[in-house]
Design a protein around this motif. Structure first.
Motif, mmCIF file in Angstrom:
data_model
loop_
_atom_site.group_PDB
_atom_site.id
_atom_site.type_symbol
_atom_site.label_atom_id
_atom_site.label_comp_id
_atom_site.label_asym_id
_atom_site.label_seq_id
_atom_site.Cartn_x
_atom_site.Cartn_y
_atom_site.Cartn_z
ATOM 1 N N GLN A 49 0.838 -1.203 0.000
ATOM 2 C CA GLN A 49 0.000 0.000 0.000
ATOM 3 C C GLN A 49 0.873 1.254 0.000
ATOM 4 O OE1 GLN A 49 -1.965 -1.227 3.759
ATOM 5 N NE2 GLN A 49 -3.907 -0.760 2.712
ATOM 6 N N ARG A 50 1.928 1.205 0.791
ATOM 7 C CA ARG A 50 2.821 2.371 0.848
ATOM 8 C C ARG A 50 3.537 2.553 -0.489
ATOM 9 N NH1 ARG A 50 3.683 -0.099 5.855
ATOM 10 N NH2 ARG A 50 5.844 -0.728 5.485
ATOM 11 N N GLN A 51 3.953 1.444 -1.070
ATOM 12 C CA GLN A 51 4.625 1.525 -2.385
ATOM 13 C C GLN A 51 3.712 2.169 -3.426
ATOM 14 O OE1 GLN A 51 5.872 -2.504 -3.295
ATOM 15 N NE2 GLN A 51 7.154 -2.546 -1.454
ATOM 16 N N ALA A 52 2.465 1.707 -3.463
ATOM 17 C CA ALA A 52 1.525 2.244 -4.458
ATOM 18 C C ALA A 52 1.305 3.738 -4.238
ATOM 19 C CB ALA A 52 0.204 1.483 -4.384
ATOM 20 N N ALA A 53 1.185 4.122 -2.983
ATOM 21 C CA ALA A 53 0.921 5.542 -2.677
ATOM 22 C C ALA A 53 2.108 6.413 -3.089
ATOM 23 C CB ALA A 53 0.634 5.717 -1.183
ATOM 24 N N ILE A 54 3.311 5.969 -2.796
ATOM 25 C CA ILE A 54 4.486 6.813 -3.111
ATOM 26 C C ILE A 54 4.770 6.776 -4.619
ATOM 27 C CG2 ILE A 54 6.935 7.272 -2.594
ATOM 28 C CD1 ILE A 54 4.761 7.828 -0.308
#
Lengths: 371, 371
Positions: free
Chosen positions: A191-196
């Motif tokens: 989720q963090r990867q997708a957001a950044i």
């Protein structure tokens, strides 16, 4: 403020009065070193967020370890750090109102100061004040990269603001603030990867639009403790603003870690004493809502299996215990705050310890500096 | 602390810098008068809880209006009020540890000080320290009347503790602390009635057991703002400890009022400014977690229909708005804090206003006094 101190340098750790905010210096220094190491060779500038600690002693140590300056959230907070000798402060917020703008311009005469804008009237205010004083100030456009708080969203708004800034003689357009706050607390690494990734894509789009107009984007800045390795590896950002990594709180500890994540450890605790032991399964400690912030969950008891912090009232914390005499009346436990930033803001001093002894007491100089 | 002030006496209300904690003096004075009136003719002593305001200027006004003294929650907090001239303080908490006991005994040499006990070792500590100094201190037994926090539950424990106290030459046994904290926030009047009836029954049982042993129970003390009329009419209590009535917060406003309840009004607000207006339905204000406590719910926007505070982060508050330009960038709104006590504890000063002008700035002297 208390009329007396929780501890003095040289005191034994066990003698620190409760409740007190305490810092494990070994763990803190390891966190500083880990961040330095995580950014080594990346050409990424570190500008740690001082809203987490509000403590010049920590800011100056971060700068000593290679940080190029700090972030603050408020003008009055920035003033405390400039007074303490910090030479470069980015106020990661919109500054509105003649009085606040004047204070920011006063600071800009003494240090490198940056501010964010997301509206033409904010630029106009700083244009006016900076011309009047013939003082230069750095200006960044905040872009909403996915958190839905402040910041502009369209290319048009970004290019309009940048042209307004570059036309102002004493405003120095520095680049884009692209902080994704919500991403810090997404639990899964994916989720963090997708957001950044999304944040980086938006930043690139904005940068290209500005470059087409001949406007140089020197800085793309953002990142927090939960996502710092992602911005580092993005190829887009060139400055990171993590703050909580120096302390780590219970909320950050709930993030599941991916292979790329930087591992930090808990260094900040609330030392709290048992003042009532009414039943075999209940102990009451002297740290409640005024000693540990609960906005991101209750504090967590440190290294005491079977003992759980279950309820906070103003100045009471209820522990559920498996044993009737552990902890006993007069014993202390350490709590990992649910959220370090607002917890630090409750205290005037940070008691720093190592090897069972208080080594230093650092004033939390910018506590309550909210203007 | 901020290096500059949000306002000075004489400033226009609209010029108070944000975020700031502001007090509507007319509403505040009406609240004081309502409490006086509510207790008139009842022979009920008023000992308001100063943990709500932490402000000597308010405590001295309460005493001027007939309060016999105040309550505090911490020894360091009590010290601030004794320094300011308050002569009678009940610390409604267990005091554990030699250092805290010594501080409490220091205060007892200068003012009438009361403390709570719920364990023999607390009595022993005070017995020892009071004999050493030949200084008398008042001692109350805390009884768990239904909230499940501190306090003893059995008749045996109460009589044992009372005998231990009366046998101690410098401890003055005063009576029973019978505060039902949870009852304050029960939403229905019937729930609050049932809880205070139970608390009163327990108090009577304990008093009878003590009287049988020839031990006089001079004081049965308790009550908060949510239940004060019930303790007043109980025929059991003779002292009330309400604190929040001076301010009233959004959580107390959620209580449904019964015919017997005393009506107080909102007097405490956080004045906050709009610093970003990124979309037609979103405004961002400068009051977040460090400006208004969220433990009992988000703050509520005062007298601005269609504008709702929906999210708090460290120094940002997100408002949902129906209109794109109301409030506009640079406008301010007032927030009713979700919970007044921990909100007050975030500020160093209380800006007092009347008729559109700042009349006084009162220091929140006991902010952060948690030891």
């Amino acid at each position: 403020m208390s009329p007396w101190k929780a501890a003095h340098p040289g005191d034994a750790f066990e003698d620190i009065d409760t409740p007190a905010l305490v810092l494990d210096l070994d763990a803190f220094e390891r966190n500083l070193a880990r961040m330095t190491q995580a950014l080594a060779g990346s050409k990424m500038r570190l500008r740690p967020h001082a809203k987490s600690h509000k403590c010049p002693d920590i800011a100056l140590r971060q700068i000593q370890q290679g940080a190029i300056g700090i972030c603050c959230q408020k003008v009055s907070e920035a003033a405390r750090f400039v007074e303490a000798g910090v030479k470069d402060v980015l106020i990661t917020n919109q500054i509105v109102g003649a009085r606040k703008v004047a204070h920011a311009m006063d600071l800009a005469a003494r240090a490198t100061i940056g501010v964010l804008v997301d509206h033409p009237s904010q630029v106009a205010q700083f244009d006016h004040a900076s011309q009047e004083r013939k003082t230069t100030i750095d200006v960044y456009i905040e872009v909403d990269v996915g958190m839905g708080r402040c910041g502009v969203s369209s290319v048009q708004e970004v290019t309009d603001l940048a042209q307004q800034i570059t036309a102002a003689p004493y405003l120095r357009f520095m680049g884009l603030q692209c902080y994704h706050g919500s991403a810090q607390h997404y639990r899964e690494p994916e989720q963090r990867q997708a957001a950044i990734r999304q944040a980086s894509d938006i930043a690139v789009t904005m940068r290209h639009a500005l470059e087409k107009l001949g406007i140089k984007v020197e800085r793309i800045t953002g990142a927090g403790t939960g996502s710092v390795a992602l911005e580092r590896d993005s190829g887009v950002f060139n400055e990171v603003q993590s703050g909580s990594y120096v302390f780590m709180d219970a909320d950050y500890a709930k993030n599941h870690q991916g292979p790329q994540d930087v591992q930090f450890e808990h260094a900040l605790f609330v030392k709290t004493g048992v003042m009532s032991r009414p039943t075999a399964d209940r102990a009451v400690v002297d740290a409640g809502l005024k000693a540990s912030s609960v906005d991101s969950g209750l504090p967590v008891v440190w290294k005491k299996p079977g003992v759980h912090y279950t309820k906070a009232s103003d100045e009471h914390g209820v522990l559920q215990t498996e044993q009737a005499n552990d902890p006993a009346l007069g014993d202390f436990v350490l709590l990992i705050p649910g959220h370090c930033d607002p917890t630090v803001n409750l205290y005037d001093e940070l008691i720093c310890y190592r090897a069972g002894k208080v080594e230093a007491v650092w004033p939390i100089t910018a506590r309550g500096a909210a203007l």
